[in-house]
Scaffold this active site. Structure first.
Site, PDB file in Angstrom:
ATOM      1  N   LYS A  25       0.852  -1.199   0.000  1.00  0.00           N
ATOM      2  CA  LYS A  25       0.000   0.000   0.000  1.00  0.00           C
ATOM      3  C   LYS A  25       0.880   1.239   0.000  1.00  0.00           C
ATOM      4  O   LYS A  25       1.821   1.337   0.785  1.00  0.00           O
ATOM      5  CB  LYS A  25      -0.887  -0.005   1.245  1.00  0.00           C
ATOM      6  CG  LYS A  25      -1.780   1.216   1.366  1.00  0.00           C
ATOM      7  CD  LYS A  25      -2.752   1.068   2.518  1.00  0.00           C
ATOM      8  CE  LYS A  25      -2.241   1.613   3.830  1.00  0.00           C
ATOM      9  NZ  LYS A  25      -2.103   3.061   3.894  1.00  0.00           N
ATOM     10  N   ASP A  43      -3.561   4.341  -1.632  1.00  0.00           N
ATOM     11  CA  ASP A  43      -4.451   4.769  -0.540  1.00  0.00           C
ATOM     12  C   ASP A  43      -4.524   6.294  -0.506  1.00  0.00           C
ATOM     13  O   ASP A  43      -3.924   6.943   0.344  1.00  0.00           O
ATOM     14  CB  ASP A  43      -3.885   4.201   0.776  1.00  0.00           C
ATOM     15  CG  ASP A  43      -4.760   4.495   1.979  1.00  0.00           C
ATOM     16  OD1 ASP A  43      -5.926   4.880   1.807  1.00  0.00           O
ATOM     17  OD2 ASP A  43      -4.253   4.328   3.112  1.00  0.00           O
ATOM     18  N   LYS A  62      -7.581   8.017  -0.618  1.00  0.00           N
ATOM     19  CA  LYS A  62      -8.837   8.439   0.033  1.00  0.00           C
ATOM     20  C   LYS A  62      -9.381   9.723  -0.602  1.00  0.00           C
ATOM     21  O   LYS A  62      -9.595  10.734   0.059  1.00  0.00           O
ATOM     22  CB  LYS A  62      -8.615   8.667   1.537  1.00  0.00           C
ATOM     23  CG  LYS A  62      -8.120   7.445   2.294  1.00  0.00           C
ATOM     24  CD  LYS A  62      -8.065   7.708   3.791  1.00  0.00           C
ATOM     25  CE  LYS A  62      -7.592   6.526   4.596  1.00  0.00           C
ATOM     26  NZ  LYS A  62      -6.152   6.234   4.483  1.00  0.00           N
ATOM     27  N   ASP A 102     -13.867  14.732  -3.028  1.00  0.00           N
ATOM     28  CA  ASP A 102     -13.948  16.021  -3.721  1.00  0.00           C
ATOM     29  C   ASP A 102     -15.237  16.011  -4.535  1.00  0.00           C
ATOM     30  O   ASP A 102     -16.055  15.095  -4.373  1.00  0.00           O
ATOM     31  CB  ASP A 102     -12.698  16.176  -4.619  1.00  0.00           C
ATOM     32  CG  ASP A 102     -12.286  17.631  -4.801  1.00  0.00           C
ATOM     33  OD1 ASP A 102     -13.185  18.462  -5.089  1.00  0.00           O
ATOM     34  OD2 ASP A 102     -11.094  17.944  -4.669  1.00  0.00           O
ATOM     35  N   THR A 111     -10.848   5.098  11.470  1.00  0.00           N
ATOM     36  CA  THR A 111     -10.781   4.416  12.772  1.00  0.00           C
ATOM     37  C   THR A 111     -10.262   5.348  13.868  1.00  0.00           C
ATOM     38  O   THR A 111     -10.344   5.031  15.041  1.00  0.00           O
ATOM     39  CB  THR A 111      -9.909   3.142  12.685  1.00  0.00           C
ATOM     40  OG1 THR A 111      -8.739   3.448  11.936  1.00  0.00           O
ATOM     41  CG2 THR A 111     -10.644   2.016  12.009  1.00  0.00           C
ATOM     42  N   ARG A 151       3.288  -1.014  10.700  1.00  0.00           N
ATOM     43  CA  ARG A 151       4.388  -1.028  11.661  1.00  0.00           C
ATOM     44  C   ARG A 151       4.815  -2.385  12.207  1.00  0.00           C
ATOM     45  O   ARG A 151       6.026  -2.586  12.406  1.00  0.00           O
ATOM     46  CB  ARG A 151       4.085  -0.039  12.802  1.00  0.00           C
ATOM     47  CG  ARG A 151       4.252   1.411  12.335  1.00  0.00           C
ATOM     48  CD  ARG A 151       3.552   2.391  13.234  1.00  0.00           C
ATOM     49  NE  ARG A 151       2.101   2.275  13.096  1.00  0.00           N
ATOM     50  CZ  ARG A 151       1.224   3.047  13.696  1.00  0.00           C
ATOM     51  NH1 ARG A 151       1.652   4.006  14.495  1.00  0.00           N
ATOM     52  NH2 ARG A 151      -0.067   2.890  13.504  1.00  0.00           N
TER      53      ARG A 151
HETATM   54  O1  C5P Z   1       1.191   0.685  11.098  1.00  0.00           O
HETATM   55  P1  C5P Z   1      -0.225   0.211  10.991  1.00  0.00           P
HETATM   56  O2  C5P Z   1      -0.358  -1.280  10.811  1.00  0.00           O
HETATM   57  O3  C5P Z   1      -1.106   0.756  12.080  1.00  0.00           O
HETATM   58  O4  C5P Z   1      -0.710   0.842   9.597  1.00  0.00           O
HETATM   59  C1  C5P Z   1      -2.033   0.830   9.179  1.00  0.00           C
HETATM   60  C2  C5P Z   1      -2.139   1.492   7.835  1.00  0.00           C
HETATM   61  O5  C5P Z   1      -3.511   1.516   7.479  1.00  0.00           O
HETATM   62  C3  C5P Z   1      -1.667   2.927   7.790  1.00  0.00           C
HETATM   63  O6  C5P Z   1      -1.099   3.139   6.487  1.00  0.00           O
HETATM   64  C4  C5P Z   1      -2.918   3.755   7.929  1.00  0.00           C
HETATM   65  O7  C5P Z   1      -2.839   4.974   7.253  1.00  0.00           O
HETATM   66  C5  C5P Z   1      -3.937   2.860   7.247  1.00  0.00           C
HETATM   67  N1  C5P Z   1      -5.322   3.052   7.699  1.00  0.00           N
HETATM   68  C6  C5P Z   1      -5.735   2.903   9.026  1.00  0.00           C
HETATM   69  N2  C5P Z   1      -7.045   3.114   9.372  1.00  0.00           N
HETATM   70  C7  C5P Z   1      -7.948   3.424   8.446  1.00  0.00           C
HETATM   71  C8  C5P Z   1      -7.549   3.563   7.106  1.00  0.00           C
HETATM   72  C9  C5P Z   1      -6.219   3.350   6.767  1.00  0.00           C
HETATM   73  O8  C5P Z   1      -4.921   2.583   9.887  1.00  0.00           O
HETATM   74  N3  C5P Z   1      -9.219   3.575   8.784  1.00  0.00           N
END
Ligand code: C5P
Length: 242
Positions: free
Chosen positions: A38, A65, A67, A70, A124, A215
């Site tokens: 992603k 990603d 999002k 507009d 979230t 992460r």
């Molecule tokens: O590091 P981690 O596993 O928390 O990363 C989650 C990824 O998913 C990040 O790139 C974050 O921007 C994305 N994301 C999220 N919650 C959402 C939409 C996207 O954590 N509702």
């Protein structure tokens, strides 16, 4: 646990890096036959479409990603540009409304290469209080259900949601409506800033189609080994996989 239709390409590794050089170091450790990746706003803003093309040329399916949110015409044109880049998945905000989503879906249908078109329901990071602040009296769960149903009616292929919402959504919207879930943490990993975390196996068990994992993999000293450990745990929970 019952055997699921899990295939290893259901993990999407979030390339959350400030620049292409750092992302390339991780990509060198990943196998495009094993996972998807992603690219989000930070990396795209810094490294642009040429980096997306570079990652696709390496053989990876890319979830762009961005999002988008507009007016319908602008979102449709942006989604078309993403399709022409050759990405595997792209997303818009469901709160942009049905007209915007329909315009985006039409743009994808007109493209030679057609990515999966996904809608973000409620971020979230947003609580009931945050929704009230912008004039929405619904709970996040109610708002997710409302926007996911609107997204489906508007021609979206699926939504991004929390794995905790997956079973209710697949019950209401059908098992072929694609559910993409971030907030995934292997047992024992730090939650970081995610509030509602779910393990990879629990998310799959609930019916999540794609797991976005950042992460836990990117911050590990050995990302490849960490991904393998995640796969092994899933294989252990679900048995022989296709
Ligand atoms: O590091 P981690 O596993 O928390 O990363 C989650 C990824 O998913 C990040 O790139 C974050 O921007 C994305 N994301 C999220 N919650 C959402 C939409 C996207 O954590 N509702």
């Amino acid at each position: 646990m019952p055997k699921s239709s899990f295939d290893t390409k259901r993990i999407i590794v979030a390339l959350d890096y400030p620049d292409a050089a750092q992302a390339r170091l991780l990509l060198a450790q990943l196998d495009p036959a094993q996972c998807r990746v992603k690219i989000g706003k930070e990396l795209f803003t810094r490294s642009g479409p040429s980096f997306v093309e570079e990652v696709i040329a390496l053989g990876f399916d890319v979830f762009l990603d961005m999002k988008y949110h507009d007016i319908p015409n602008t979102v449709a044109k942006a989604v078309l540009a993403a399709a022409e880049l050759g990405v595997w998945m792209v997303n818009v905000h469901a709160s942009g409304g049905s007209e915007m989503m329909q315009a985006a879906a039409e743009a994808v249908r007109s493209a030679k290469h057609q990515p999966l078109l996904i809608a973000v329901t409620v971020l979230t990071s947003m609580s009931a209080q945050d929704l009230a602040e912008i004039g929405l009296q619904a709970s996040p769960q109610e708002q997710v259900q409302r926007l996911a149903a609107l997204a489906k009616r508007s021609g979206m292929d699926g939504v991004v949601c929390s794995a905790q919402e997956v079973s209710a959504l697949s019950e209401n919207l059908g098992s072929d409506f694609v559910l993409v879930t971030p907030g995934i943490r292997p047992e024992g990993d730090s939650a970081d800033d995610q509030k509602r975390i779910v393990t990879p196996s629990a998310a799959l068990q609930a019916g999540s189609h794609y797991l976005v994992i950042g992460r836990p993999i990117t911050k590990d000293a050995n990302p490849r080994e960490k991904l393998n450990t995640i796969f092994q745990k899933i294989h252990g929970d679900f048995g022989d996989l296709c």
